[in-house]
Design an enzyme around this catalytic site. Structure first.
Site, PDB file in Angstrom:
ATOM      1  N   CYS A  65     -15.181  -2.098  -2.206  1.00 28.73           N
ATOM      2  CA  CYS A  65     -14.407  -0.912  -1.834  1.00 28.73           C
ATOM      3  C   CYS A  65     -15.334   0.293  -1.696  1.00 28.73           C
ATOM      4  CB  CYS A  65     -13.364  -0.666  -2.929  1.00 28.73           C
ATOM      5  SG  CYS A  65     -12.477   0.895  -2.786  1.00 28.73           S
ATOM      6  N   CYS A  81     -14.053   2.965  -4.892  1.00 33.47           N
ATOM      7  CA  CYS A  81     -14.384   2.745  -6.313  1.00 33.47           C
ATOM      8  C   CYS A  81     -15.745   2.090  -6.532  1.00 33.47           C
ATOM      9  CB  CYS A  81     -13.287   1.923  -7.004  1.00 33.47           C
ATOM     10  SG  CYS A  81     -13.224   0.179  -6.534  1.00 33.47           S
ATOM     11  N   CYS A 108     -11.959  -4.445  -5.504  1.00 30.78           N
ATOM     12  CA  CYS A 108     -11.995  -3.189  -6.254  1.00 30.78           C
ATOM     13  C   CYS A 108     -12.086  -3.425  -7.753  1.00 30.78           C
ATOM     14  CB  CYS A 108     -10.703  -2.405  -6.019  1.00 30.78           C
ATOM     15  SG  CYS A 108     -10.344  -1.995  -4.316  1.00 30.78           S
ATOM     16  N   CYS A 133      -9.342   1.605  -9.471  1.00 31.47           N
ATOM     17  CA  CYS A 133      -9.393   2.170  -8.121  1.00 31.47           C
ATOM     18  C   CYS A 133      -8.114   2.945  -7.822  1.00 31.47           C
ATOM     19  CB  CYS A 133      -9.589   1.069  -7.080  1.00 31.47           C
ATOM     20  SG  CYS A 133      -9.904   1.741  -5.430  1.00 31.47           S
TER      21      CYS A 133
END
Length: 192
Positions: free
Chosen positions: A71, A74, A40, A44
């Protein structure tokens, strides 16, 4: 050829950026979570990871080379993780943590998505809901444990994440047509 760990040290500053969802650190570094296999941006909004599971990378390419996936929430690479890869992350997590209390909401947090989207996408790809998949894993493990005569039915239920014994017995019977005790008796008779 030896594998080179491309991660960086997790400093207190980076940890504070992660738990504070600090956008000013985005693209200065990325963090990956070993237990989920996802990486991430610091901003995030996912549930904060366990600090011991965090690895730091200076760019997305390094995280990907180390086997982490971007992810879904994000989008650290700017691209969406394909649905089948996302569901693979979730099923792998369930396969390894089936005995834990897992809910759709928790699985969505772990996978960095919404519960609704996870449920819909999981069913589309796997042909069953996340709960049905989890129950199948638990019951398959229970069948294997029933071959050990020294374990009680209640103990087996607890080991596979179904601590309510009566629910475990009724779920087992609903899925296999017989109770765990009946199944164990059949196994013992076949061994004679």
């Amino acid at each position: 050829m030896r594998h080179v760990d491309e991660s960086e040290p997790l400093t207190e500053e980076k940890w504070e950026a992660i738990i504070g969802n600090d956008e000013s650190y985005d693209f200065k570094f990325f963090y990956a979570v070993k237990s989920t296999g996802i990486f991430c941006r610091p901003s995030c909004k996912s549930k904060p990871p366990n600090r011991g599971n965090v690895r730091i990378f200076m760019n997305a390419e390094r995280a990907i080379r180390e086997g982490f996936r971007p992810c879904k929430r994000c989008k650290p690479t700017g691209e969406r993780l394909p649905d089948h890869e996302w569901i693979e992350v979730i099923t792998r997590y369930m396969d390894h943590n089936f005995a834990e209390p897992l809910s759709l909401h928790l699985l969505a947090e772990i996978g960095h998505g919404s519960p609704y989207h996870l449920h819909r996408t999981f069913k589309k790809i796997m042909g069953m809901t996340p709960l049905e998949y989890l129950q199948r894993i638990r019951l398959d493990h229970a069948k294997a444990l029933l071959k050990q005569p020294d374990l009680s039915i209640a103990a087996i239920g607890k080991r596979v994440g179904l601590p309510n014994t009566s629910y475990f017995i009724s779920l087992f019977k609903q899925n296999f047509g017989y109770t765990p005790s009946d199944y164990r008796r059949q196994i013992m008779q076949n061994q004679d």
